[in-house]
Write an enzyme that holds these catalytic residues in place. Structure first.
Site: not given
Lengths: 216, 215, 216, 215
Positions: C45-47, C87
């Site tokens: 999840s890019e967060n 990320s």
């Protein structure tokens, strides 16, 4: 007093509580010994540590906790470790309040040369160029002269470490500042006269009306 | 991640390969991998490493065995053998500032073409490099650096390949673990999944290609 | 079968054990539901998370563990969290093996437009441009047509997300690849003929001798 | 680091200031600081934040109170109020790719002038930017981004100011904690020195200027 101790003690007086400080190898390393116990200074080791402590007691050294020279050190409570990208992000990004480095030459414009003597083996600049480019204050701690030759020169003949001028040079004879863009004699060492400093300094020094003696 | 023996891992590295090796003055260096590189006599290596350590320690072993033909580093002053080999032109050496060294590797690992650094502007380091102005300030363009192999040393590795590092042994390891085609890791301890909390993982498992298994 | 489920099931077959996979919002999110249990895929999840798990059970959600839309998620054993620089270092640096994104248009050259409709409110591209520029494989998961208009176009009329061509488009009607630099019909959905796909596709498609039916 | 009340901390921020605020869709955002910014009615803010969160949450509160006049973000699609203010030209909005956003802030915090990224080449994002070739590949030059204040939310802070973050609440906080003149931090828990192991510190104490003390 030993010339190196004069330098180290005088540099220690430049540090303030809360400062993040990086000490180079040699005379700069001695500075940590003269910081008053009530002064909370964070020392960074550029191999990835803030909160360096003294050499560990017998039997307590750990091979994965060393200074930038690979020698065992300790870490104080509240220390932080990080990778080299972070370490140099701190250095280049202006988060290091004071860096203290050795020098080969500093010139009248405050330019430092401390990494290379042409014709000799060049070991590499390590972190010196980043430290001089990025730290908020750059203090050079070095002997005033080497083999009878002034290390405070009119113009650096050796390759520069950075074009960013240093803030202060502390030697066994004098404190020299560069606030006005030109080398200015700020203080003399105990028992050393202004004339004596000028006699062994190649660079032209601006001499203020009063030049106090170093407090150590 | 695949667990392999140290012999298998090093057998994948051809002579003439480019290798990044973690560690700072031999601290945080994958010694077992280097011992095996020496044993298998991988010659003509392009080495990317902060320093040359000291003879007998860390990457110093590669100079002892005269396996290095090109070196990118920041400081080799404490290894007389590396110095001798440089002066005898047995090794082509590129000495660069340490902050630039780590940013170039980070750029290589993070898909950046390079970074603009103030470090080195107006010095010998600027020779042959592009000078770029941003808001009236000059910077050197320093380009990304990658290698075929990264040899990384961790403190803990879990069964998936998640890594943590200890104290000053972290240094260049996490950055190099992102900047090579193949990442080979030794760890002081291999532990079950879950021993390393998610917030403490420094190198996530998918970055690790091979973990040297216990014998 | 629901068109979205056809797409999600077909995309799931593109994933391999050990892959690091980033799923966009919408149809791509559904892909995780159709990955076989024995396939060890890492979802990012890019967060700031690798190892995303399903929606937490009742009462187990934590406000500091969410997906990129701010919705509660869980983390699997072996998960790793990190900051946004890491990320996107993973994304831009080619460490994400597969990214699955929604699309507004994909053209015959494989160019994707999925972030902006001029004249409409522009929400921003979020991480889409980095994902398309940096992931090793880019898969677009979208309906073949919207409001009767083909989303597989001759040339994108909407602003591009990246000039890097996507690798695969999976729709409710077809799988289209770009390996040769031009849109090629790889598979058709169950019960859909090649002629039917061509009839609703604006872009010229290369049609190989045999076009198998999707396995789901 | 100095411990201060939330009122004192926000009083230091003038109207018209530039502020970076950590968080991703309101997760990992220093809510107490934002509540106080609203209470003290700091207007005309330049906000640097990944997104606009949602009304009533995170930086969404700043849009509810119409305190923002300039915004640099990556996505504001889930906050209709921010969108309305943008369409009504009440806010000048710069929407940029998320990877570029974080690298620009990191560059600002790490003393880099900028980075070269492949993201956005050949798209609208490239408009007005320098295109730089390295080894035949094109990159956009994206310049450093800094602010006067960074408002950061941590999970643990120790008495010195060392910080750790939890799960996905880390996001932009550590990077922003390096890229502002003044760094103000809220923490879920303030703990004694030593509770956070050195290897687990993400933001070292010297980066933190002010920590909001418990009441």
């Amino acid at each position: 007093m030993d010339p190196q101790i004069i330098i180290a003690r005088r540099v220690a007086r430049e540090l303030h509580s809360g400062d993040l400080v990086n000490l180079g190898i040699g005379i700069p390393t001695l500075v940590a010994n003269y910081v008053p116990a009530d002064l909370k200074v964070f020392f960074q080791s550029e191999n990835g540590l803030i909160g360096t402590g003294p050499i560990p007691e017998q039997g307590m050294a750990h091979p994965l906790l060393t200074d930038a020279g690979g020698r065992p050190i300790s870490a104080l409570p509240g220390a932080a470790t990080f990778d080299s990208a972070m370490s140099f992000g701190l250095i280049r990004g202006g988060h290091v309040d004071v860096t203290v480095l050795g020098g080969l030459q500093v010139d009248a414009d405050g330019h430092l040369a401390n990494w290379m003597i042409p014709g000799k083996m060049v070991p590499g600049m390590g972190g010196a160029m980043d430290l001089v480019s990025g730290a908020r204050r750059v203090i050079v701690a070095m002997q005033h002269a080497a083999k009878g030759k002034s290390k405070i020169v009119a113009k650096c003949s050796l390759p520069l470490t950075s074009t960013r001028p240093v803030d202060l040079v502390v030697t066994d004879l004098a404190v020299i500042g560069f606030a006005g863009g030109k080398a200015t004699l700020m203080e003399t060492a105990p028992g050393v006269s202004v004339a004596e400093v000028m006699a062994v300094t190649e660079a032209d020094l601006t001499i203020p009306g009063t030049v106090p003696e170093m407090k150590l | 991640m695949n667990p392999v023996s140290v012999e298998e891992a090093v057998a994948m590295i051809p002579s003439g390969a480019s290798i990044m090796v973690g560690g700072f003055m031999g601290v945080g260096t994958p010694e077992r991998l280097l011992d095996e590189v020496v044993r298998q006599q991988k010659t003509g290596l392009t080495l990317i490493s902060n320093d040359a350590a000291t003879p007998g320690k860390g990457v110093g072993k590669l100079f002892d065995a005269a396996l290095v033909s090109r070196l990118t580093a920041t400081h080799i002053g404490l290894n007389p053998k590396a110095q001798q080999q440089m002066l005898a032109n047995q090794i082509a050496v590129d000495l660069i500032p340490q902050g630039t060294f780590v940013e170039r590797i980070r750029a290589g690992g993070c898909g950046l073409g390079g970074v603009l650094t103030p470090t080195g502007v107006g010095t010998l380091v600027a020779d042959g490099k592009r000078l770029i102005e941003v808001d009236g300030k000059s910077f050197l363009l320093e380009t990304a650096l990658r290698a075929q192999f990264a040899l990384v040393h961790a403190f803990l590795a879990d069964y998936l390949g998640n890594l943590t590092y200890a104290l000053t042994a972290r240094n260049f390891n996490p950055v190099m673990a992102m900047a090579a085609e193949t990442v080979i890791v030794t760890a002081e301890h291999i532990v079950p999944v879950g021993v390393i909390a998610p917030d403490h993982v420094v190198t996530p498992a998918p970055l690790v290609d091979y973990l040297i298994a216990n014998g």
